[in-house]
Motif scaffolding. Structure first.
Motif, PDB file in Angstrom:
ATOM      1  N   LEU A 140       0.828  -1.267   0.117  1.00  9.49           N
ATOM      2  CA  LEU A 140      -0.031  -0.137   0.050  1.00  9.49           C
ATOM      3  C   LEU A 140       1.070   1.218  -0.005  1.00  9.49           C
ATOM      4  O   LEU A 140       1.936   1.456   0.819  1.00  9.49           O
ATOM      5  N   PHE A 141       0.268   2.141  -0.857  1.00 13.44           N
ATOM      6  CA  PHE A 141       1.058   3.408  -0.836  1.00 13.44           C
ATOM      7  C   PHE A 141      -0.033   4.932  -0.460  1.00 13.44           C
ATOM      8  O   PHE A 141      -0.924   4.619  -0.837  1.00 13.44           O
ATOM      9  N   GLN A 142       0.790   5.835   0.269  1.00 14.46           N
ATOM     10  CA  GLN A 142      -0.148   6.877   0.814  1.00 14.46           C
ATOM     11  C   GLN A 142       0.490   8.126   0.792  1.00 14.46           C
ATOM     12  O   GLN A 142       1.717   8.057   1.197  1.00 14.46           O
ATOM     13  N   GLY A 143      -0.138   9.149   0.371  1.00 14.22           N
ATOM     14  CA  GLY A 143       0.361  10.527   0.632  1.00 14.22           C
ATOM     15  C   GLY A 143      -0.128  10.973   1.837  1.00 14.22           C
ATOM     16  O   GLY A 143      -1.684  10.844   2.222  1.00 14.22           O
ATOM     17  N   LEU A 144       0.356  11.585   2.683  1.00 11.22           N
ATOM     18  CA  LEU A 144      -0.115  12.134   4.140  1.00 11.22           C
ATOM     19  C   LEU A 144      -0.800  13.494   3.973  1.00 11.22           C
ATOM     20  O   LEU A 144      -1.241  13.697   5.020  1.00 11.22           O
ATOM     21  N   ALA A 145      -0.835  14.015   2.952  1.00  9.62           N
ATOM     22  CA  ALA A 145      -1.472  15.391   2.782  1.00  9.62           C
ATOM     23  C   ALA A 145      -2.852  14.942   1.701  1.00  9.62           C
ATOM     24  O   ALA A 145      -3.388  16.156   1.417  1.00  9.62           O
ATOM     25  N   ASP A 146      -3.236  13.811   1.552  1.00  8.82           N
ATOM     26  CA  ASP A 146      -4.498  13.430   0.918  1.00  8.82           C
ATOM     27  C   ASP A 146      -5.583  13.830   1.412  1.00  8.82           C
ATOM     28  O   ASP A 146      -6.148  13.621   2.693  1.00  8.82           O
ATOM     29  N   PRO A 147      -6.382  14.873   0.921  1.00  8.58           N
ATOM     30  CA  PRO A 147      -7.580  15.604   1.226  1.00  8.58           C
ATOM     31  C   PRO A 147      -8.809  14.542   1.105  1.00  8.58           C
ATOM     32  O   PRO A 147      -9.971  14.893   1.630  1.00  8.58           O
ATOM     33  N   VAL A 148      -8.751  13.554  -0.032  1.00 10.29           N
ATOM     34  CA  VAL A 148      -9.760  12.627  -0.547  1.00 10.29           C
ATOM     35  C   VAL A 148      -9.673  11.600   0.315  1.00 10.29           C
ATOM     36  O   VAL A 148     -10.761  11.209   0.703  1.00 10.29           O
ATOM     37  N   VAL A 149      -8.745  10.833   0.131  1.00 10.05           N
ATOM     38  CA  VAL A 149      -8.612   9.673   1.261  1.00 10.05           C
ATOM     39  C   VAL A 149      -7.561   9.844   2.012  1.00 10.05           C
ATOM     40  O   VAL A 149      -6.309   9.564   1.856  1.00 10.05           O
ATOM     41  N   PRO A 150      -7.930  10.119   3.250  1.00  3.80           N
ATOM     42  CA  PRO A 150      -7.088  10.403   4.345  1.00  3.80           C
ATOM     43  C   PRO A 150      -5.998   9.017   4.627  1.00  3.80           C
ATOM     44  O   PRO A 150      -6.420   7.960   4.595  1.00  3.80           O
ATOM     45  N   ALA A 151      -4.889   9.392   5.218  1.00  5.19           N
ATOM     46  CA  ALA A 151      -3.874   8.242   5.281  1.00  5.19           C
ATOM     47  C   ALA A 151      -4.290   7.242   6.227  1.00  5.19           C
ATOM     48  O   ALA A 151      -3.830   6.041   6.304  1.00  5.19           O
ATOM     49  N   GLY A 152      -5.232   7.620   6.990  1.00  6.04           N
ATOM     50  CA  GLY A 152      -5.777   6.723   8.301  1.00  6.04           C
ATOM     51  C   GLY A 152      -6.444   5.443   7.608  1.00  6.04           C
ATOM     52  O   GLY A 152      -6.253   4.331   8.317  1.00  6.04           O
ATOM     53  N   GLN A 153      -6.992   5.477   6.271  1.00  3.11           N
ATOM     54  CA  GLN A 153      -7.678   4.290   5.808  1.00  3.11           C
ATOM     55  C   GLN A 153      -6.430   3.440   5.286  1.00  3.11           C
ATOM     56  O   GLN A 153      -6.565   1.943   5.517  1.00  3.11           O
TER      57      GLN A 153
END
Length: 644
Positions: free
Chosen positions: A566-579
Motif C-alpha cells: 500500500l502507498f499513501q500520501g500524508l496530505a491526501d484530502p480525498v482519502v486520508p492516510a488513516g484508511q
C-alpha cells in the motif's frame, strides 16, 4: 543481435522509474492567443510544479513568469481551469489567488490575499474589463461555498463581487462575446457532473449583473458539459441526452443536436475547463470523441449535423482549440508517442508537434508493447472492455513453455477510463516481461451513459468482478500464467484492488495506492465534491449503512490472503492516510505478507519525481519477491512484513 533467455519479470529494461514519472505528467488546458499557443505542464522533476508554457510562431517555447510559478487550482480539490490568456496577458491561479502576468515580465495580484478563497474556471468579459470565474470560499464550515464572482482586470483590494451564489456546485461561467449574456452550469447533490447537471442562461444588466436566469438544458438525468459561445452567437454545449455525450446548441429556445454519433464528445468532469470541441468557422466545428475507448477527431458540418473523421495516428485527444490560421490545436498521444501539443490541418490531416512531454531518454519503439483492444464477458453477463499489452523486449525471450505474469490495472474515478496511449508505467512492466491488462470495467466513461451507469449501486462489485473476468479471459486465451496474477489500482482503483483481495481469491498480489478501505468513513469524511458520491454508487446513507460496511474491505481484511503493498500520501484530502494505515495493520496482524509506504506532502495523486521513482521500485521489488522471480539478496527498497 544476441537474444538472452531469462524468466519473465527479470528482463533488463531501458524503461526506468524516471520514465514512469513522466507518465503522470499532465499536459493540457491548451489556449491560443493571437499566434501564440499556451498550455500547462505538470513537472514531477520540479516538485510537481505546474508550469505555464508559451510557444511563439517562430517555434520558441518558454515558461511564463518566474521559475517558481506554479499555475494550479485546488477548487473541488482536483482543480483545472487555472489560467486564461488574452491580448498577451496571462491571468493565472497562483497560490489559489488570481494574478496577472504580461509577456514583458510584469506581474500583479488581482485578488486580495485570502487563503480561505480559491479561484478557477476563468472567463473574460471584454466589455466590462473583468474576469468572471468560480470562487470556492472556505469560511470554517464543514464544506466550502461556491460562487461565480467578478474580478476587475486591474485588480484591487476589495473582495470580488458575487454574481451567482447559493448553489451546491457551480462551474463553467461563460460571458457571451457581446457582453449581453452569461451562462453557467450547476448541479446538486447527490449528482456528480456526469450524472445530472443544468445549463443556466441569464441576461446581464447595465452593471453586469445577471437577471432573468433560466434553465435552458439539463436535469437530474442529463449531463451537460462544456458550454461555449459560437461565432453564430448561439450557445453550444455537450449533452448525453442521446445516451452519448454529443455536441448540441440552443436555437430559438430549443435544443438542437450538432453531432449524433455513438461517440462520447466529453469526459467526466473531474477537473474544470475540459474542452473537446472548437469552432473552425461559423458553420464548422472540430470535436474529439471516444469511440469504445479510442479517441478520434471529427470535423462537423453544423447545418447538416454530419461528421467526418480526420484520420490521425493518435489514440488519446483533448483540449481542442482553433489556431489563428484555422487549424486545430489539441493535446494528443498514441501508443508509441507521448503526450504532445499538436496542430492539425483539418483539410489534409497533416500534423505538426508544437510541444511534447520529454521523458528521461527516448525509448526505441521495439521495446514498446502495442495495446490490443479486448472484450470479454464481465459482471452480470455484460460485455466489458480492456487493453492488453504483451511482454515486449527484443533483447530477451522467456524459456519455452512458460507464460508471463499478468498485472491487471483498475483505473480511478471510478467514472474515468483508460485509453491506449503511451504510458511508461505500463511499459515499465511489459519491457521486463510482465503482461498488463488495462481494464475499463463497467462504470467507465467513453462507452456511453448506459455503460457508465453499470456501477450504480454496484461499486466494489462490478468493478472487481470485471477485473477478475478480464484476468480469467487472458488465462483462458493462454496468454498469461494463471499463478501469476497481480492487481493494481489507485484511489477508486485502489478500492477495487482491496475488494478483489478481500472478497475473491483470483489475484496473487495486490498493489494499492491511496485506496478506500472504509466506505462509511470515506462517505462521512471526504471533501464536498465527493461527499454524496457513494449515494449513487452504493446507496443512501444511513439507510444502506450495512451495505457500506459489507462492501468495505477493512471489515473483511481477515479474508485477505494474498500479499499486498500500500502507498499513501500524508496530505491526501480525498482519502486520508488513516484508511491505508488501518488496512495495512489489519492485514499485517493477520500474518499476510504486506508492505506500506507513506510520503510527506503528497496529496491524492503523487506529483514529486523522487516519490514516484521510489514507488515504482517498491512495486517491482515487492511483486518479484512474492512471485519468486526477484533476487532476495538485492537491496530491499521496502520492508516486507510476514514474508519468510
Amino acid at each position: 543481435m544476441r537474444v538472452e533467455e531469462a524468466r519473465y519479470g527479470t528482463w533488463s529494461s531501458p524503461v526506468s522509474e524516471e520514465h514512469t514519472a513522466h507518465s503522470v505528467f499532465r499536459l493540457g488546458d491548451i489556449q491560443v492567443d493571437g499566434d501564440d499557443v499556451y498550455w500547462v505542464e505538470e513537472r514531477p522533476e520540479e516538485g510537481g510544479r505546474a508550469a505555464l508554457v508559451r510557444r511563439t510562431p517562430d517555434g520558441r517555447v518558454a515558461d511564463v513568469g518566474p521559475p517558481t510559478l506554479s499555475v494550479r487550482s485546488s477548487v473541488y480539490e482536483y482543480g483545472g481551469g487555472s489560467f486564461l490568456v488574452a491580448g498577451g496577458t496571462a491571468y493565472v491561479v497562483r497560490d489559489q489567488g488570481l494574478w496577472r502576468f504580461g509577456v514583458d515580465g510584469e506581474e500583479a495580484p488581482l485578488t486580495p490575499e485570502q487563503r480561505s478563497v480559491r479561484y478557477a474556471d476563468l472567463s473574460l468579459d471584454h466589455r466590462r474589463q473583468r474576469l468572471v470565474c468560480l470562487a470556492e470560499v472556505h469560511d470554517g464550515g464543514r464544506y466550502p461555498e461556491h460562487r461565480l464572482v467578478s474580478v476587475p482586470l486591474h485588480g484591487g483590494t476589495e473582495s470580488p463581487e458575487v454574481l451567482v451564489g447559493d448553489r451546491d456546485f457551480l462551474c463553467a461561467p461563460r460571458v457571451s462575446p457581446d457582453g449581453e449574456q452569461l451562462c453557467w452550469i450547476e448541479w446538486s447533490a447527490p449528482n456528480m457532473p456526469w450524472d445530472g447537471t443544468e445549463l443556466w442562461l441569464a441576461d446581464l444588466d447595465g452593471e453586469g449583473r445577471p437577471i432573468g436566469a433560466r434553465r435552458v438544458a439539463g436535469g437530474p438525468a442529463e449531463s451537460v458539459l462544456q458550454p461555449q459561445w459560437g461565432p453564430d452567437g448561439r450557445l453550444y454545449f455537450v449533452s448525453d441526452r442521446s445516451g452519448f455525450w454529443n455536441v448540441h446548441r440552443l436555437v430559438d429556445g430549443g435544443v438542437e443536436p450538432v453531432t449524433a454519433l455513438d461517440v462520447d464528445f466529453g469526459r467526466p468532469q473531474w477537473v474544470l475547463h475540459l474542452v473537446n470541441y472548437a469552432f473552425l468557422d461559423a458553420t464548422t466545428i472540430a470535436a474529439a470523441g471516444s469511440d469504445n475507448g479510442r479517441w478520434r477527431l471529427y470535423v462537423v458540418d453544423v447545418p447538416t449535423a454530419t461528421a467526418e473523421e480526420i484520420p490521425l495516428p493518435y489514440t488519446e485527444m483533448g483540449f481542442v482549440v482553433r489556431s489563428r490560421r484555422g487549424r486545430i490545436v489539441l493535446d494528443a498521444a498514441s501508443s508509441f508517442a507521448p503526450r504532445s501539443v499538436v496542430e492539425v490541418a483539418p483539410d489534409t490531416g497533416a500534423t505538426e508537434v508544437l510541444g511534447r512531454v520529454q521523458a528521461a531518454a527516448p525509448i526505441a519503439e521495439a521495446f514498446l508493447s502495442e495495446p490490443e483492444h479486448v472484450s470479454f464477458t464481465g459482471a452480470g453477463g455484460e460485455v466489458s472492455h480492456a487493453f492488453f499489452y504483451r511482454p515486449c523486449n527484443p533483447d530477451f525471450r522467456a524459456p519455452d513453455g512458460t507464460l508471463p505474469p499478468l498485472l491487471v490495472r483498475a483505473h480511478g474515478g471510478p467514472t474515468a477510463a483508460s485509453s491506449p496511449m503511451l504510458d511508461y508505467a505500463i511499459q515499465y512492466w511489459t519491457s521486463r516481461g510482465i503482461a498488463v491488462l488495462d481494464v475499463n470495467y463497467g462504470g467507465s466513461s467513453g462507452y456511453g451513459r448506459e455503460y457508465r451507469e453499470r456501477l450504480t449501486g454496484r461499486w466494489g462489485e462490478t468493478d472487481a468482478l470485471d477485473c477478475i473476468a478480464g484476468a480469467e479471459h487472458m488465462v483462458a486465451r493462454g496468454e498469461v500464467d494463471p499463478e501469476g496474477l497481480i492487481i493494481q489500482g489507485a484511489s477508486a482503483g485502489g478500492f477495487t484492488v482491496l475488494n478483489a483481495l478481500a472478497f475473491h481469491k483470483t489475484f496473487h498480489v495486490g498493489i494499492c495506492y491511496y485506496g478506500i478501505a472504509d466506505l462509511e468513513a470515506f462517505d462521512q469524511g471526504t471533501h464536498k465534491f465527493e461527499s454524496h458520491y457513494c449515494e449513487r454508487l452504493v446507496g443512501p446513507y444511513p439507510a444502506a449503512k450495512d451495505v457500506y460496511r459489507d462492501r468495505s474491505p477493512l471489515y473483511s481484511a481477515h479474508r485477505v490472503s494474498s500479499p499486498v503493498i500500500l502507498f499513501q500520501g500524508l496530505a491526501d484530502p480525498v482519502v486520508p492516510a488513516g484508511q491505508s494505515r488501518a488496512m495495512y495493520e489489519a492485514v499485517r496482524e493477520n500474518g499476510v505478507p504486506c508492505a506500506y509506504l507513506e510520503f510527506e506532502g503528497e496529496e491524492h495523486g503523487f506529483r514529486e519525481a523522487d516519490n514516484i521513482h521510489r514507488s515504482m521500485r517498491a512495486e517491482l521489488y515487492f511483486v518479484g519477491r512474492v512471485l519468486g522471480f526477484g533476487d532476495p539478496s538485492s537491496d530491499a527498497v521496502v520492508e516486507i512484513e510476514n514474508l519468510h
